[in-house]
Design a protein around this motif. Structure first.
Motif, PDB file in Angstrom:
ATOM      1  N   ILE A   1       0.747  -1.127  -0.095  1.00 18.92           N
ATOM      2  CA  ILE A   1       0.009   0.104  -0.003  1.00 18.92           C
ATOM      3  C   ILE A   1       0.646   1.418  -0.053  1.00 18.92           C
ATOM      4  O   ILE A   1       0.598   2.209  -0.622  1.00 18.92           O
TER       5      ILE A   1
ATOM      6  N   GLN B   1      -6.264  -1.693   6.654  1.00 13.66           N
ATOM      7  CA  GLN B   1      -5.441  -0.556   5.835  1.00 13.66           C
ATOM      8  C   GLN B   1      -6.150   0.660   6.198  1.00 13.66           C
ATOM      9  O   GLN B   1      -7.664   1.012   6.444  1.00 13.66           O
TER      10      GLN B   1
ATOM     11  N   THR C   1      -7.336  -5.987   3.931  1.00 11.93           N
ATOM     12  CA  THR C   1      -7.595  -4.691   3.276  1.00 11.93           C
ATOM     13  C   THR C   1      -8.486  -3.719   4.343  1.00 11.93           C
ATOM     14  O   THR C   1      -8.106  -2.842   4.535  1.00 11.93           O
TER      15      THR C   1
ATOM     16  N   VAL D   1      -8.384   1.312  -2.688  1.00  9.14           N
ATOM     17  CA  VAL D   1      -8.451  -0.207  -2.938  1.00  9.14           C
ATOM     18  C   VAL D   1     -10.166  -0.598  -3.542  1.00  9.14           C
ATOM     19  O   VAL D   1     -10.816  -0.155  -2.897  1.00  9.14           O
TER      20      VAL D   1
END
Length: 240
Positions: free
Chosen positions: A97, A129, A126, A105
């Motif tokens: 990232i 994040q 994910t 994303v």
């Protein structure tokens, strides 16, 4: 520059994800990274390791990839990068990232339905994040969004004006309505959601999220994105 990360197994809805990223770029320079992830080969032999790392694409996957390349070639401000990743961890994914300077994303419905544990693990990583996540809906022909419904989580003190300020600074979505989180009682609230969608022409849901401990449950729970079929923009609370 806006950079977008799309985890993919090159199912057809990857094309829609790339279209969404192009639309979100809004004519600014961007790089769209298609990330294909595989388990690290479990072997002591270097030759066997390299052999198993060579994963050929199927005819349908090749077609999806060619379509993505074609779209990017005809979009002057965007570039396409293919990133093959073998094995994943929280620190490795955070490094990806940061290295690609990802601003959004994009998760497709097909990717979240993948059965392999490594794909499911990546979906959960994910969520932890700090960058926003766009969960695409099941309507494959919809890639641009304008009017949003803000779903307020219980126990948060985030004002809708703060969420709109974040959206205005980073996207082109406008919040036209809001509601409390009804994920635990979706069936009862579904008619009200449908009414709001029609009344305000809503094409996107917006929610905030916190970091959660990653767990693999025996019984899969469905998010509001999966239940409603609508795309959901998920924003890390500390960003708002």
């Amino acid at each position: 520059m806006k950079n977008f990360l799309i985890p993919t197994t090159l199912e057809p809805d990857t094309i829609n994800a790339v279209k969404s990223a192009i639309n979100q770029a809004k004519n600014t320079n961007c790089e769209i990274i298609l990330m294909m992830i595989s388990d690290t080969p479990d072997t002591f032999s270097s030759a066997q390791f390299l052999h198993e790392m060579r994963t050929a694409l199927t005819a349908s996957q090749e077609e999806v990839l060619e379509t993505c390349h074609y779209m990017i070639e005809h979009t002057a401000n965007c570039k396409l990068k293919i990133h093959n990743q073998f094995g994943i961890s929280a620190s490795v994914f955070k490094g990806i990232i940061n290295a690609f300077d990802i601003k959004l994303v994009v998760l497709t419905h097909s990717y979240k339905e993948e059965n392999k544990r490594i794909h499911q693990y990546l979906v959960r990583l994910t969520g932890n994040q700090k960058c926003p996540i766009l969960h695409l809906g099941t309507e494959v022909n919809k890639e641009d969004f304008n009017k949003a419904l803000y779903i307020e989580n219980a126990g948060t003190n985030i004002d809708v004006k703060d969420v709109q300020q974040f959206l205005s600074a980073n996207f082109s979505f406008e919040i036209v309505s809001q509601t409390v989180n009804f994920d635990d009682d979706y069936e009862r609230f579904a008619p009200y959601l449908s009414e709001a969608v029609l009344k305000y022409e809503i094409d996107l849901l917006v929610e905030t999220r916190k970091i959660e401990k990653i767990k693999f449950k025996k019984v899969k729970t469905h998010s509001i994105n999966e239940k409603s079929g609508l795309p959901v923009l998920s924003i890390y609370e500390e960003l708002v």
